[in-house]
Design an enzyme around this catalytic site. Structure first.
Site, PDB file in Angstrom:
ATOM      1  N   ASP A 453       0.830  -1.208   0.000  1.00  0.00           N
ATOM      2  CA  ASP A 453       0.000   0.000   0.000  1.00  0.00           C
ATOM      3  C   ASP A 453       0.865   1.260   0.000  1.00  0.00           C
ATOM      4  OD1 ASP A 453      -2.369   1.433  -0.029  1.00  0.00           O
ATOM      5  OD2 ASP A 453      -3.244   0.350   1.665  1.00  0.00           O
ATOM      6  N   ASP A 521     -10.842   1.924  -3.167  1.00  0.00           N
ATOM      7  CA  ASP A 521     -11.332   1.621  -1.823  1.00  0.00           C
ATOM      8  C   ASP A 521     -12.855   1.568  -1.780  1.00  0.00           C
ATOM      9  OD1 ASP A 521      -8.875   1.356  -0.642  1.00  0.00           O
ATOM     10  OD2 ASP A 521      -8.838   3.354   0.244  1.00  0.00           O
TER      11      ASP A 521
END
Length: 699
Positions: A453, A521
């Site tokens: 990430d 997301d």
């Protein structure tokens, strides 16, 4: 295939169905000849022999026609290359040599004043219509002052004169990435870029143009360009006064300074790929996908497993026993990869601490991660973890030991987003530390997958003590690439996923090093239809991770949706599950298992097949179709239904019109060119409903 003209100053590159031609003038000007349908070498040489147009004093005979415009000389367009030394700025080159090596053409130039060597690279493979272009800039002198690269783009693309052009691009923001936008290309310059240190949520580094907006999904000429770079970047589309269009693109978002080259040093740009398609936007997408599956994405022939990620079930409140329960439920559902997300390491009890300390939290995992990994493997699943190696919390052992390792400006406050700072991966000592930590982690625990990430942008991109701190913007990304490449070489069975707060790092550069990307997301299944549509204009379903999460969707909008709609939405890419399985009923778990089984059956078609967008997600019915060999899969979503009407019929595409296909779900038999009759929509009613149809060619 590469062919060279009789004079040795014209070249023709030919791919699956298109050609690209260029020539060198007597003045050593490298000019564009053709980009479009296949032509012969004789036709290319005829174009090269055509007399040049007569230009007025206020125009340039090179603008819009030059393969790689530099700063200086008779040019007014935005330069692809801008170089300076303490004495002089600009470039005046002379042709050096050209060489064809397999499917790569290299054309070299020199600038004796700068002692600069420039090589322009071209590659066009026989099985593709994608032209890969990049450049190498070198300081060729044995001594002398450094060369400062203010700008060094990967390529410049020339499009023919037309009455008008339509520009397509993918724009967005966090949780709303890669949404398609089309508009008339006005005269002047249109620029998309990222100033954030990563690819960014705001734009994907891709543009497409069609003349007069005439192209459709399956017909018409489309020119597209995509940049393979995971840091800050810029693409400029210039519509010139005479109707020509020139597109430049490369690393860096402005001309303030890119790198400084000492004698003997060189810089190789990322690839800026271009594609011409005569089969509309759908044909362009399928050509992009095929090229990436064949030549960009690692191990693309291997299917990506169905995964479960524990983040939305646990947040930062994580424990070994809790993960065991989730793993057991995931395995019973048919999941193939179990992923422990954030909070397994350091003192990571919130987003305020722990980043940078990549060792398991001893209170939560007393024996480390290996016991859990062994149990997960015992359940028949692979085991994965989440990391964010480029970031650090101020509350961490790493930051307390090395506060100088983060990007910052001396005498200025260190900006924190999400309570974190950015490590400077341009520093060799930072890369050495991360290698040591991550290699030890992957060596000591049987880990099969890493979700990598990157959850904040560059803000204070300073490097105290460095003579030329601007190089951080490029060398951080090159350091990232080197680190991932080294980890993959040392641990070849470990798969990597690129994530950046969702789709903030999606580009050809990171895709050449990772097995899939986290698209957004936003896991709301209705929102995802438009996000996934835009993503699919460039990238294939094989890399597009998509999750089924809880309903209502508490993360974003509290929208309620059926388990069927959530699964069919996520089945358009690499299927994952991210809900709290401890809260799912036995009926929901049983239904989920049937969807997972169905996805495994259609997975080869979805992940390896050709994509046809049957109806765009603009309200009402939307649908996509995948075709692979004798099999086809149609995914349909009924977003809303009004006045009790039946959903409209859909025409299938990409099938053999002379063949017979059987719908495995209804038993109906169809010709390859038939309409998808309304009878197949049985049960598709109301709002937020969905369906999967499987078709097989008869033998």
């Amino acid at each position: 295939m590469i062919e060279t003209g009789n004079t040795g100053r014209a070249w023709l590159l030919t791919g699956a169905s298109s050609s690209y031609a260029l020539r060198l003038t007597e003045q050593d000007e490298l000019v564009h000849l053709h980009w479009g349908p296949r032509i012969t070498l004789a036709a290319a040489e005829a174009l090269a022999a055509a007399p040049e147009l007569d230009f007025r004093a206020f125009e340039s005979h090179l603008d819009g026609r030059e393969e790689y415009p530099v700063e200086g000389g008779p040019r007014f367009v935005r330069p692809a290359l801008s170089v300076r030394t303490p004495q002089v700025r600009g470039t005046e080159w002379a042709f050096d040599a050209a060489e064809a090596d397999g499917d790569e053409l290299r054309i070299g130039f020199t600038d004796s004043v700068h002692r600069l060597a420039l090589i322009l690279h071209y590659r066009m493979r026989d099985d593709s219509d994608v032209v890969e272009r990049w450049a190498t800039v070198a300081h060729a002198g044995p001594d002398g002052p450094p060369l400062e690269l203010l700008r060094a783009d990967a390529a410049a693309w020339s499009l023919p004169a037309r009455d008008g052009w339509r520009l397509s691009r993918l724009h967005g923001r966090w949780a709303a990435e890669s949404r398609l936008e089309r508009a008339e290309l006005l005269h002047g310059e249109s620029v998309i870029s990222s100033r954030r240190g990563h690819t960014g949520h705001q734009f994907l580094p891709w543009v497409a143009l069609d003349a007069d907006g005439a192209a459709t999904e399956e017909s018409g000429e489309v020119y597209g360009c995509a940049l393979g770079w995971s840091g800050s970047w810029r693409i400029s589309v210039q519509r010139l006064p005479d109707g020509l269009v020139q597109i430049t693109g490369g690393a860096g978002y402005d001309d303030a300074g890119l790198l400084r080259l000492a004698p003997g040093e060189s810089y190789t740009t990322p690839v800026f790929a271009g594609l011409w398609s005569g089969q509309g936007f759908g044909g362009a997408s399928r050509a992009w996908h095929a090229w990436q599956l064949a030549h960009v994405i690692p191990d693309a022939q291997n299917p990506r497993p169905v995964l479960y990620n524990s983040w939305e079930a646990t947040g930062f409140d994580i424990s070994l026993d809790q993960q065991r329960v989730l793993a057991e439920r995931a395995a019973a559902m048919g999941v193939e990869l179990f992923v422990v997300d954030d909070a397994w390491f350091g003192q990571r009890t919130s987003d305020r601490a722990g980043l940078g300390d990549w060792t398991p939290n001893p209170d939560r995992f007393p024996g480390g991660l290996k016991p859990l990994a062994d149990e997960v493997h015992g359940l028949g699943m692979q085991f994965g973890i989440w990391v964010e190696p480029e970031m650090v919390n101020a509350d961490s052992d790493l930051y307390r030991a090395h506060p100088d390792w983060v990007q910052h400006f001396p005498g200025r406050a260190r900006t924190e987003y999400r309570n974190q700072l950015v490590l400077n991966l341009a520093r060799p000592d930072v890369r050495a530390y991360l290698w040591e930590q991550l290699d030890a982690l992957l060596s000591g625990t049987p880990i099969d997958y890493v979700k990598w990430d990157f959850n904040r942008c560059f803000t204070d991109a300073g490097w105290p003590g460095e003579e030329y701190p601007q190089k951080l913007w490029v060398e951080h990304v090159e350091g990232l690439y080197a680190l991932i490449d080294r980890l993959r070489a040392a641990h070849p069975t470990v798969a990597f996923e690129s994530c950046s707060g969702g789709g903030g790092r999606v580009d050809l550069g990171i895709m050449s090093r990772t097995d899939q990307v986290w698209t957004s997301d936003n896991t709301d299944p209705l929102d995802r239809l438009a996000i996934q549509e835009g993503f699919g204009h460039l990238h294939p379903a094989r890399v597009m991770a998509a999750w089924v999460t809880d309903s209502p969707n508490h993360q974003l909008n509290d929208r309620r949706s059926s388990l069927r709609f959530r699964f069919v939405s996520a089945m358009a890419g690499v299927l994952g599950v991210g809900g709290d399985l401890t809260e799912w009923s036995e009926e929901e778990l049983a239904e989920a298992r049937t969807w997972v089984e169905l996805y495994k059956e259609i997975r080869p078609v979805v992940q390896q097949g050709e994509l046809y967008r049957l109806r765009e997600p603009r309200g009402g019915l939307s649908a996509v179709q995948y075709v692979h060999g004798d099999d086809a899969v149609v995914l349909m979503w009924l977003e809303a239904q009004r006045y009790g009407e039946w959903p409209p019929a859909l025409r299938l595409r990409g099938l053999d019109p002379e063949a017979i296909y059987t719908c495995l779900d209804t038993g109906a038999v169809h010709h390859g060119s038939t309409l998808l009759h309304q009878g197949l929509h049985t049960g598709l009613r109301g709002d937020l409903d969905a369906r999967v149809l499987r078709l097989r060619r008869g033998r």
